[in-house]
Design an enzyme around this catalytic site. Structure first.
Site, PDB file in Angstrom:
ATOM      1  N   GLY A  45       0.804  -1.490  -0.011  1.00  0.00           N
ATOM      2  CA  GLY A  45      -0.024   0.044  -0.239  1.00  0.00           C
ATOM      3  C   GLY A  45       0.633   1.351   0.062  1.00  0.00           C
ATOM      4  N   ASP A 104      -3.942   0.971  11.401  1.00  0.00           N
ATOM      5  CA  ASP A 104      -5.530   0.915  11.820  1.00  0.00           C
ATOM      6  C   ASP A 104      -5.226   0.515  13.322  1.00  0.00           C
ATOM      7  OD1 ASP A 104      -8.010   0.137  11.767  1.00  0.00           O
ATOM      8  OD2 ASP A 104      -7.801  -1.758  10.671  1.00  0.00           O
ATOM      9  N   PHE A 153     -13.662   1.859   5.914  1.00  0.00           N
ATOM     10  CA  PHE A 153     -12.699   1.342   5.138  1.00  0.00           C
ATOM     11  C   PHE A 153     -12.486   2.249   3.956  1.00  0.00           C
ATOM     12  CE2 PHE A 153     -10.664  -1.518   2.414  1.00  0.00           C
ATOM     13  CZ  PHE A 153     -10.035  -2.643   3.273  1.00  0.00           C
ATOM     14  N   VAL A 154     -11.208   2.656   3.616  1.00  0.00           N
ATOM     15  CA  VAL A 154     -10.679   3.522   2.523  1.00  0.00           C
ATOM     16  C   VAL A 154      -9.870   2.773   1.586  1.00  0.00           C
ATOM     17  CG1 VAL A 154     -11.068   5.658   3.973  1.00  0.00           C
ATOM     18  CG2 VAL A 154      -8.858   4.422   3.991  1.00  0.00           C
TER      19      VAL A 154
END
Ligand code: IMP
Length: 189
Positions: A45, A104, A153-154
């Site tokens: 990511g 997170d 949630f992105v």
């Protein structure tokens, strides 16, 4: 790209992201310009954020990547990670900046930070673009944070949903039912 069906709304526009990355780059430059740091991106990511960030850093640095996966293919982080790809250089005595897309629970990052700290870097700090601080479980605090975001949630700007949407130039919020359907299908596997 046409508007993806599974997205509810844009959370951060391309312009907001660019402005924030520039702000973070300035702070990182102020702190690291004399230190020849190693920037270690956590795959997958972080690669979009990392590539935008380093192109705004006008000093000598090295780039490396580390890849981990959860032991359990769970939708909620277990914090137990398996090293899929280690970084390629010795970081002993080096100033290390870990670059992450999103924190997170913080369990993954806490585990990676421990692995790297055991190798005796001169310093180790964390730079993350997005922080879901309300969900934190691990005792870990990023040193540079782009945006604190709500518990949703992105996707986009490197972040995926089942490997989709990494190439969106903005950060969007996934519809809750898309996430719920996927979570329950994963739980059945
Ligand atoms: P943590 O161990 O709970 O902090 O999980 C961090 C990892 O979970 C991140 O590196 C992402 O890969 C993934 N993750 C957590 N929240 C999201 C999200 O909203 N969108 C996409 N990936 C996420």
């Amino acid at each position: 790209m046409a508007w993806p069906e599974e997205l509810e709304r844009v959370l951060l526009t391309q312009e907001q992201l660019a402005a924030k990355v520039a702000e973070l780059a300035q702070r990182v430059s102020d702190d690291y310009a004399e230190l020849s740091p190693v920037l270690i991106g956590i795959l997958t990511g972080s690669f979009v954020f990392m590539s935008d960030l380093i192109r705004l850093l006008d000093f000598h640095l090295m780039v490396d990547f580390i890849a981990v996966s959860s032991y359990e293919e769970a939708t909620v982080s277990s914090g137990k990670v398996r090293l899929l790809k280690d970084c390629s250089r010795d970081i002993a005595g080096r100033h290390v900046l870990l670059v992450e897309d999103i924190i997170d629970t913080g369990l993954t990052l806490a585990h990676i930070a421990k692995i790297l700290r055991d190798r005796n870097p001169a310093s180790l700090r964390i730079c993350c673009l997005l922080d879901k601080a309300a969900r934190r479980e691990a005792d870990i605090a990023p040193d540079y944070v782009g945006f604190e975001i709500p518990d949703e949630f992105v996707v986009g700007y490197g972040l995926d949903f089942a490997e989709k949407y990494r190439n969106l130039p903005y950060v969007g919020v996934l519809k809750e039912d898309a996430y719920r359907t996927w979570s329950s299908s994963m739980a059945e596997v």
